[in-house]
Design a protein around this motif. Sequence first.
Motif, short mmCIF file in Angstrom:
data_model
loop_
_atom_site.label_atom_id
_atom_site.label_comp_id
_atom_site.label_asym_id
_atom_site.label_seq_id
_atom_site.Cartn_x
_atom_site.Cartn_y
_atom_site.Cartn_z
N SER A 1 22.02 7.46 -36.58
CA SER A 1 21.90 6.36 -35.61
C SER A 1 21.19 6.82 -34.35
CB SER A 1 23.28 5.82 -35.23
OG SER A 1 24.06 5.67 -36.35
N THR B 1 25.82 -0.81 -46.12
CA THR B 1 24.47 -0.43 -45.69
C THR B 1 23.42 -1.18 -46.51
OG1 THR B 1 25.39 1.76 -45.34
CG2 THR B 1 23.01 1.56 -45.17
N ILE C 1 17.50 7.28 -35.04
CA ILE C 1 16.81 6.00 -35.19
C ILE C 1 16.60 5.36 -33.82
CG2 ILE C 1 17.05 3.64 -36.06
CD1 ILE C 1 18.50 4.93 -38.51
N LEU C 2 17.67 5.38 -32.99
CA LEU C 2 17.55 4.81 -31.65
C LEU C 2 16.51 5.56 -30.83
CD1 LEU C 2 21.19 3.91 -30.66
CD2 LEU C 2 19.25 2.36 -30.84
N SER D 1 26.23 9.95 -40.04
CA SER D 1 25.74 8.62 -39.62
C SER D 1 25.55 8.56 -38.12
CB SER D 1 26.66 7.50 -40.12
OG SER D 1 27.99 7.88 -40.08
N ALA D 2 26.37 9.31 -37.35
CA ALA D 2 26.14 9.34 -35.90
C ALA D 2 24.77 9.95 -35.61
CB ALA D 2 27.24 10.14 -35.21
#
Lengths: 99, 296
Positions: free
Chosen positions: B230, B100, B233-234, B226-227
């Motif tokens: 993500s 990261t 963020i998307l 982390s899923a």
Amino acid sequence: MDLQQIQDHPAFRQLASERTRFGAGMSVGMAAAYFTYILTVAFCPQVLGLPLWNGTIITWGILIGVALIALGFVMTAVYVRRANSRFDHLNQRLMEEVR
Amino acid sequence: MISRQACGALLATAFALLSDPAAADALTSAVGTRQSLNATAIAMFLGFVAVSLGITWWAARRGTSTAKDFYAAGAGLKGFQNGLAIAGDYTSAATFLGVTALVYTSGYDGMIYAIGFLVGFPMILFLIAEPLRNLGRYTFADVAAYRLSEVPIRTVAGVNTLVIVVFYLIAQMVGAGKLIQLLFGLPYIYAVGIVGGLMMVYVTFGGMLPTRWVQIIKAVLLISGSALMSLLILWHFGFSLEALFREAVTLHPKAGAIMAPGGLVKDPISAISLGLALIFGTAGLPHILMRFFYGA
């Protein structure tokens, strides 16, 4: 249990040779894809910096990287499928016949 | 080996809490100086330590009397559980946080590491996972000594393991020590001592059983964390990768260079050397290899 008997058994030979060949084939495939990528990074990194299409910021490098990661998952799935069906089946047959 | 990974998980959650870029900057610059105490992060850290100590206590009571219990955690582990434990081992501080951080600082070159680590994983499966497991031994040295003469093989395996583990452990201990230093404002030397002490308590009293459960918990936390990140963020960028990358290029000091290799891997030799190290290095990590002895 007679080890020689197991070693000479056709099902065992088939299992051993099939699994070795399959594992070797899969790893050669994976390594070939990976090292093609690494050699591209080594010798013509600018290719990976090209945009996917005119006007986009996303590069070929990103797409190829994600594709390699996906390939890792797909090949693992293929191997697991085969191990759970074909190899387990051969294993089962062998255990029944050599009892 | 566990508490450093416990710390990896904690650092990750700490990152999740501090996920806006300004806070991330504060986090990097705070290493070395002292940061004001972060109560939530400390509470989560202590919670994780308490849970893992509880698991150790449970494992110690359950009995670690036989070699099989101690080394291979009773061995009877469902495939899915063992898979999660391997995933937990694999997403150590180095892979999870290191990659990261590499992507954060160097852009695309960090992705080369991520690909290398991932490709190493199927290679282990195709070549060594099954032969290792089928022999029904406890350690890699047992397997190597099975067909060869015992004393030299064990010596070589022991020296190898120690060399790899020492280098690997130094990096992980530094990371874990820095984390404690950051969270609690303790001097670095005490922080490292505490981490080392915790690790020894885990493995000495519990054997490999608690480390496995700690890894499973860690893997679930990391993967779901982390899923979620993500996804958020998307969502922030309206699920448009184009917008996400454009923003990254605008904000990053290296601008467009982060979208192509070249920042970190400058010449062909280092690219090839890095590629080889990533794909075969992962297959040789002792703490990954040993997990294959745990299958049912």
